[in-house]
Design an enzyme around this catalytic site. Structure first.
Site, PDB file in Angstrom:
ATOM      1  N   ASP A 201       0.831  -1.202   0.000  1.00 29.44           N
ATOM      2  CA  ASP A 201       0.000   0.000   0.000  1.00 29.44           C
ATOM      3  C   ASP A 201       0.868   1.256   0.000  1.00 29.44           C
ATOM      4  OD1 ASP A 201      -2.816   1.188   0.536  1.00 29.44           O
ATOM      5  OD2 ASP A 201      -1.580   2.088   2.105  1.00 29.44           O
ATOM      6  N   GLU A 270       1.307  -0.543  -4.974  1.00 29.31           N
ATOM      7  CA  GLU A 270       0.317   0.490  -5.301  1.00 29.31           C
ATOM      8  C   GLU A 270       1.041   1.825  -5.393  1.00 29.31           C
ATOM      9  OE1 GLU A 270      -3.627   2.644  -3.392  1.00 29.31           O
ATOM     10  OE2 GLU A 270      -1.832   2.262  -2.227  1.00 29.31           O
TER      11      GLU A 270
END
Length: 537
Positions: A201, A270
């Site tokens: 993330d 990401e």
């Protein structure tokens, strides 16, 4: 067809645990619920699952604020539940990827509790602390994605700390080698437990500019962004200094070196930066991440030109490495609503899955895409997302894509015996798993059929991609692998279309699950939201 590595060309199914299945009646999905429904996930024909955070957390950002990287939050279950999940998934042939949120922690993490106490404790330099300017204002002009300044005052230290997201999510100081090592040890903990990979993330947010230089202003006409509200002041800056620093590349290589000690695992990063496609290409070079994905196709722009231009720009820069594409996730409006003028459209839903699964790269499908779920309308008084609450009413936040998955048409759609944490959308129960499972013409069965067929088509899994010139709203490209060429065409409109297309001899393939077009005598014909797959001689 045998793939060299499982993740290359894989279809990865994202599970948002809070909204998947609740087994204990508290209204929140849990790990035993995932275990119970893994047979369903395997029936889709996907290769892997990605599970959003289930770690110990005060849930200020629903698990993306981690208080303990090695413990399961009690609302989701136990470490033993996770081990059962891992074993069950592997027995079904599913790989398991989990989220790792490395750039920041929860303010409730023991590291931060210690760091905030003084400027001289053992963890004092583990977070990004800075003195105020002489007038008491924050050290620079950096802004939080969730609105307002990215600095929060801490009276115990007499300093500000950095938070690129919520104030409850303080940023770690990756310029401190001890922080890097601690996070690598947390990654190793899950690798030792047997996971097959990670979705990393906000991985480009690990490092900040050590000089704390101001971000330059962005002209008003360029204030667009990926994944945040259009009225968010975050769009008013070029984010040159609060993320995507060159030092991050060395840390990515450390992650890769660790992962290379384990067989057949993968890291998916990401990435959201000023030029996300360029950053993706940089982050997936040899020795760094295995795959990268960005918010480029998570936008409102559903045109052939935009999709082609996005993919071609990435292809031009990513001469090495492997992309991953997504058109839906837990942060954006569901694609069938976003690209369907706000309306549910089952023909479009089938097309969208086929489209994203036909691009070069791996794919992330978000739970509910296989059902054609539209965005849910959550009233203000039931909102849970702090992002949506802060920007209401111009931006309703992320709750509309996070409502419970409808398993049947009963009370709470079979998701829970209690009160669901977000309301079940009335528009979702007619599209429940139970109803679609028994309907041969449903979106669910179309997706199953298409994904099974895709696995047999080597060019769609591993092939190169080359776009052909066609007018809007027609998107056409060729996928090629080991001398085999597939023509792929999509009509992105709700009306029948035709165009001239000189590709020589083409043998139409019976690709299941999509409204099929045809190419004959140099003319391509496609029905509304239709598609064509053909083998080129």
């Amino acid at each position: 067809m045998t793939k060299k590595t499982w993740w290359r060309g894989a279809v990865i199914y994202q599970i948002y645990p809070r909204s998947f299945l609740d087994t204990n009646g508290d209204g929140i999905g849990d790990l035993p619920g995932i275990v119970e429904k893994l047979d369903y996930v395997a029936s889709l024909g996907v290769d892997a699952i990605w599970i959003s955070p289930f770690f110990k957390s005060p849930m200020a950002d629903f698990g993306y604020d981690i208080a303990d990287y090695r413990e399961v939050d009690p609302m989701f279950g136990t470490l033993e539940d996770f081990d059962r999940l891992l074993a069950k998934a592997h027995s079904l042939g599913l790989k398991v990827m989990i989220d790792q949120v490395l750039s920041h922690t929860s303010a409730e993490h023991e590291w931060f509790k210690q760091s905030r106490q003084s400027r001289s404790n053992a963890k004092s330099d583990w977070y990004v602390w800075a003195d105020a300017k002489p007038d008491g204002t924050p050290p620079n002009n950096w802004l939080s994605i969730f609105g307002g300044v990215a600095w929060q005052w801490e009276s115990r230290r007499g300093q500000y700390y950095l938070h690129n997201f919520l104030t409850e999510q303080p940023d770690l100081n990756f310029h401190n080698p001890a922080v890097q090592q601690a996070q690598l040890e947390n990654v190793k903990f899950w690798l030792d437990r047997g996971v097959d990979g990670f979705r990393l993330d906000a991985i480009n947010f690990c490092f900040h500019d050590a000089q704390l230089r101001d971000n330059p202003p962005k002209p008003e006409h360029l204030r667009t962004g990926r994944g945040f509200s259009p009225d968010n002041p975050y769009a008013f800056q070029y984010h040159h200094y609060n993320n995507t620093q060159p030092e991050n590349l060395v840390f990515l290589e450390e992650i890769r070196a660790l992962m290379d000690r384990y067989p057949d695992v993968a890291a998916l990063g990401e990435i959201s930066s000023e030029d996300s496609l360029a950053t993706m290409a940089e982050y997936v070079r040899p020795g760094r991440l295995h795959m990268g994905y960005s918010f480029e196709l998570l936008t409102d722009d559903f045109t052939a030109a935009f999709i082609r231009g996005t993919v071609e720009r990435l292809e031009a820069s990513m001469t090495e490495g492997w992309p991953c594409w997504a058109i839906s996730n837990h942060d954006v409006q569901r694609a069938v609503s976003r690209w369907g003028d706000g309306q549910a459209n089952d023909v479009l839903a089938r097309q969208l899955v086929a489209l994203v699964c036909s691009l070069r790269g791996s794919v992330c499908l978000y739970q509910g895409e296989e059902l054609g779920l539209p965005e849910a309308d959550v009233p203000y008084e039931l909102l849970q997302d702090p992002y949506g609450i802060a920007f209401w009413p111009t931006f309703k936040g992320r709750d509309g894509c996070r409502t419970p998955l409808p398993w049947n048409g009963g009370a709470s759609a079979g998701f829970t015996d209690g009160t669901p944490w977000l309301p079940v959308a009335p528009a979702h129960t007619p599209r429940s798993v139970a109803k679609q499972d028994s309907d041969p013409s449903s979106v669910l069965n179309a997706v199953r059929a298409f994904l099974r067929w895709r696995r047999t088509q080597a060019p769609l899994v591993e092939g190169a991609i080359r776009f052909l010139d066609t007018p809007e709203p027609i998107l056409v490209f060729v996928r090629e692998y080991a001398g085999e060429r597939l023509l792929v065409a999509f009509n992105l409109s709700a009306a029948d279309v035709a165009c001239t297309l000189d590709v020589g001899a083409a043998t139409k393939l019976d690709a299941p699950g999509v409204a099929a077009g045809r190419v004959d005598a140099g003319t391509l014909q496609l029905p509304a939201h239709g598609a064509l797959f053909a083998r080129l001689d």
